[in-house]
Design an enzyme around this catalytic site. Structure first.
Site, short mmCIF file in Angstrom:
data_model
loop_
_atom_site.label_atom_id
_atom_site.label_comp_id
_atom_site.label_asym_id
_atom_site.label_seq_id
_atom_site.Cartn_x
_atom_site.Cartn_y
_atom_site.Cartn_z
CB CYS A 123 -6.05 -2.13 6.84
SG CYS A 123 -6.12 -3.86 7.35
CD GLU A 175 -2.93 -1.29 0.32
OE1 GLU A 175 -3.14 -0.30 -0.42
OE2 GLU A 175 -3.60 -2.33 0.24
CG HIS A 179 -3.93 -5.29 2.78
ND1 HIS A 179 -4.23 -4.01 2.36
CD2 HIS A 179 -4.71 -5.51 3.88
CE1 HIS A 179 -5.15 -3.49 3.18
NE2 HIS A 179 -5.45 -4.38 4.10
#
Length: 196
Positions: free
Chosen positions: A144, A82, A163
């Site tokens: 998250c 991410e 993730h």
């Protein structure tokens, strides 16, 4: 020794065993070499508590890098790097039935915050046998993403979020721990280059 901090998440919904925490525990057994003091913590799937823990990490420990690992239930054999955290849009309720005030992380905070880690460079140069790695600019507007944004905010961008898929016969905690080790060593190398 440089301190690096890692978090995974506790159980939520149907996931009584959260692959993110299992992967972080396995990583902690493997270590990251002699120069890195590795500390780990399990975060609850609760907005406010996760935020308090993340603030504490940055204010008391001031690590070189904090890496948060979360479970992406939609990813079956995919590790997702991410790039940024988003401030608004948190309407989904957490494990205690709450969502943050104003559906945002930090009132008056920037719309999004990018990690100082260049995930695209990482993604291009990394390969982990047996699993695909991909890049994302949307961590999902749940705990998250909320945790990631909070960490980027308090850590001046020196945070990363990965993730991982749910555990399966192919994707074991050991497999994920080893994959994390490869990815995070590359991240720490990038941190070292940024300091020089």
């Amino acid at each position: 020794k440089h301190l690096s901090f890692f978090s995974g998440f506790g159980p939520f919904r149907q996931y009584l065993v959260n692959s993110s925490w299992e992967a972080v525990k396995d990583l902690s057994k493997r270590g990251l070499g002699e120069n890195i003091n590795l500390r780990i913590m399990q975060l609850p799937v609760v907005y406010q508590k996760a935020k308090e823990q993340v603030c504490k990490i940055w204010t008391t420990l001031q690590p070189l890098l904090t890496v948060h690992v979360g479970l992406a239930s939609s990813a079956t054999a995919l590790i997702i790097l991410e790039q940024c955290g988003k401030n608004k849009g948190y309407r989904e309720r957490d494990a205690c039935g709450f969502h943050p005030e104003g559906a945002c992380c930090v009132l008056d905070g920037p719309e999004k915050i990018e990690s100082t880690i260049n995930m695209k460079t990482l993604w291009k140069n990394l390969s982990v046998e047996g699993i695909d790695i991909t890049l994302s600019r949307d961590a999902g507007r749940y705990i998250c993403d909320y945790t990631y944004y909070t960490s980027l905010y308090y850590g001046n961008g020196k945070a990363a979020f990965i993730h991982v898929p749910p555990l399966s016969q192919l994707v074991t905690a050991e497999f994920l721990g080893k994959a994390l080790q490869t990815i995070i060593l590359a991240m720490l190398e990038q941190c070292g280059e940024q300091r020089e």
